[in-house]
Write a protein that holds these residues in place. Structure first.
Motif, short mmCIF file in Angstrom:
data_model
loop_
_atom_site.label_atom_id
_atom_site.label_comp_id
_atom_site.label_asym_id
_atom_site.label_seq_id
_atom_site.Cartn_x
_atom_site.Cartn_y
_atom_site.Cartn_z
N ALA A 1 23.16 10.79 46.41
CA ALA A 1 23.41 11.41 45.11
C ALA A 1 24.76 12.13 45.11
N ASP A 2 25.08 12.80 46.22
CA ASP A 2 26.39 13.47 46.33
C ASP A 2 27.52 12.45 46.25
N LEU A 3 27.34 11.31 46.90
CA LEU A 3 28.36 10.26 46.86
C LEU A 3 28.54 9.75 45.44
N ARG A 4 27.44 9.53 44.75
CA ARG A 4 27.50 9.02 43.38
C ARG A 4 28.23 10.00 42.46
N HIS A 5 27.87 11.28 42.56
CA HIS A 5 28.51 12.28 41.71
C HIS A 5 29.99 12.45 42.06
N ALA A 6 30.31 12.41 43.35
CA ALA A 6 31.72 12.53 43.75
C ALA A 6 32.53 11.36 43.22
N THR A 7 31.97 10.16 43.27
CA THR A 7 32.67 8.98 42.79
C THR A 7 32.96 9.07 41.30
N LYS A 8 31.95 9.45 40.52
CA LYS A 8 32.13 9.56 39.08
C LYS A 8 33.13 10.67 38.74
#
Length: 320
Positions: free
Chosen positions: A90-97
């Motif tokens: 989830a952290d990776l997804r939010h960081a990417t966006k």
């Protein structure tokens, strides 16, 4: 400080972070700051973006593509890393966006599901929301990008440490080229989902019906039965579905993220949009036909699938 060699992926992300810093500093030389009044900042998401030069737009496209490509590779490596979990994903997804939005001089925000209650009485549930409609100036965007790239690097620390837990002779963690085989006769639908817009259900049903006429079972994220985190199931669908369909109507950040992830995996996505819908810069060069109504959408998708499969569609119930 550790003397251990850095992984290639870590070096790529560090280089991306450095290149992005140069991009933002270049923008800061000529983009004019807006008034600090909060209301004026909310009037237009493109308050700063529309000042970006054509040369900088080309740089931005390249940076955005690298963000999604490298994040997809990190996600693949995480699959075989026992020290990371769904929260890291989830952290990776939010960081990417957030990084992609900052390249466009926008602030990405995510608010998780909230239970509304009055003491011990539950009044309702506020669904999760996300947006990228708040403009931010270049130097502020630089800080946001740097911090979120650093978040991804911290996740990579756990991925790299997980490799030390593997027994001698064990295979290395999966990489982006290790994607599993596609599941024939399957399709995954990416689109805006909002109970307040019932017409979106009609669009989804039209897409599913069209795929069904070619013997293909199409599903959307809310159709997937799952025991774990829904995001991981979505990523698995992107990796393994034979067909990928995306409706860019509404310009939802999660749909753009999923399309970018699919492109990073080398997957082809069938892109469509409701007539009058604009495209963000990173998909402006892709074929994305407009449709005026459900009949138009079904006819255009049918012709495209006939060309791709070299098959004629089975007879249906008629067009909407």
């Amino acid at each position: 400080m550790s003397d251990a060699p850095k992984s290639d992926l870590r070096l790529l992300i560090e280089a991306l972070r450095e290149d992005a810093g140069g991009y933002f500093r270049d923008l800061a030389r000529y983009i004019k700051e807006a008034p600090t009044d909060p209301w004026s900042r909310q009037r237009s998401a493109d308050l700063y973006w529309r000042q970006v030069s054509e040369e900088s737009l080309q740089t931005a496209r390249g940076l955005a593509q690298r963000v999604v490509r490298y994040s997809a590779q990190v996600a693949e490596a995480m699959r075989s890393a026992p020290l990371v979990d769904s929260e890291d994903l989830a952290d990776l997804r939010h960081a990417t966006k957030t990084m992609r939005a900052s390249i466009q001089l926008r602030q990405y925000r995510f608010h998780d599901i909230e239970v509304l209650n009055d003491e011990d009485r539950v009044l309702g549930v506020r669904p999760a929301t996300q947006s990228d409609d708040e403009p931010i100036p270049p130097l502020e965007a630089d800080v946001v990008f740097y911090d979120n790239a650093s978040t991804i690097l911290r996740i990579l620390n756990f991925v790299d440490a997980s490799a030390d837990l593997s027994p001698p002779g064990a295979s290395a963690p999966a990489t982006i080229v290790d994607s599993p085989r596609y599941r024939p006769g399957t399709a995954f639908v990416m689109m805006w989902m909002d109970p307040a817009h019932p017409e979106l259900t009609d669009i989804c049903d039209a897409v599913k019906d069209t795929f069904h006429r070619f013997g293909v079972n199409a599903v959307r994220a809310d159709d997937i039965e799952h025991d774990g985190q829904i995001t991981q199931r979505v990523l698995n669908e992107l990796r393994t579905s034979e067909f990928l369909f995306a409706d860019l109507t509404g310009a939802r950040p999660n749909v753009y993220y999923e399309v970018g992830f699919a492109h990073a995996l080398g997957r082809r996505v069938l892109l469509y949009r409701k007539s009058g819908t604009g495209l963000h810069f990173d998909l402006a060069g892709y074929n994305c036909p407009e449709y005026t109504n459900l009949r138009d959408l079904k006819e255009k998708l049918t012709r495209r699938l006939e060309s791709m499969t070299n098959r004629r569609a089975e007879s249906g119930d008629g067009d909407a």
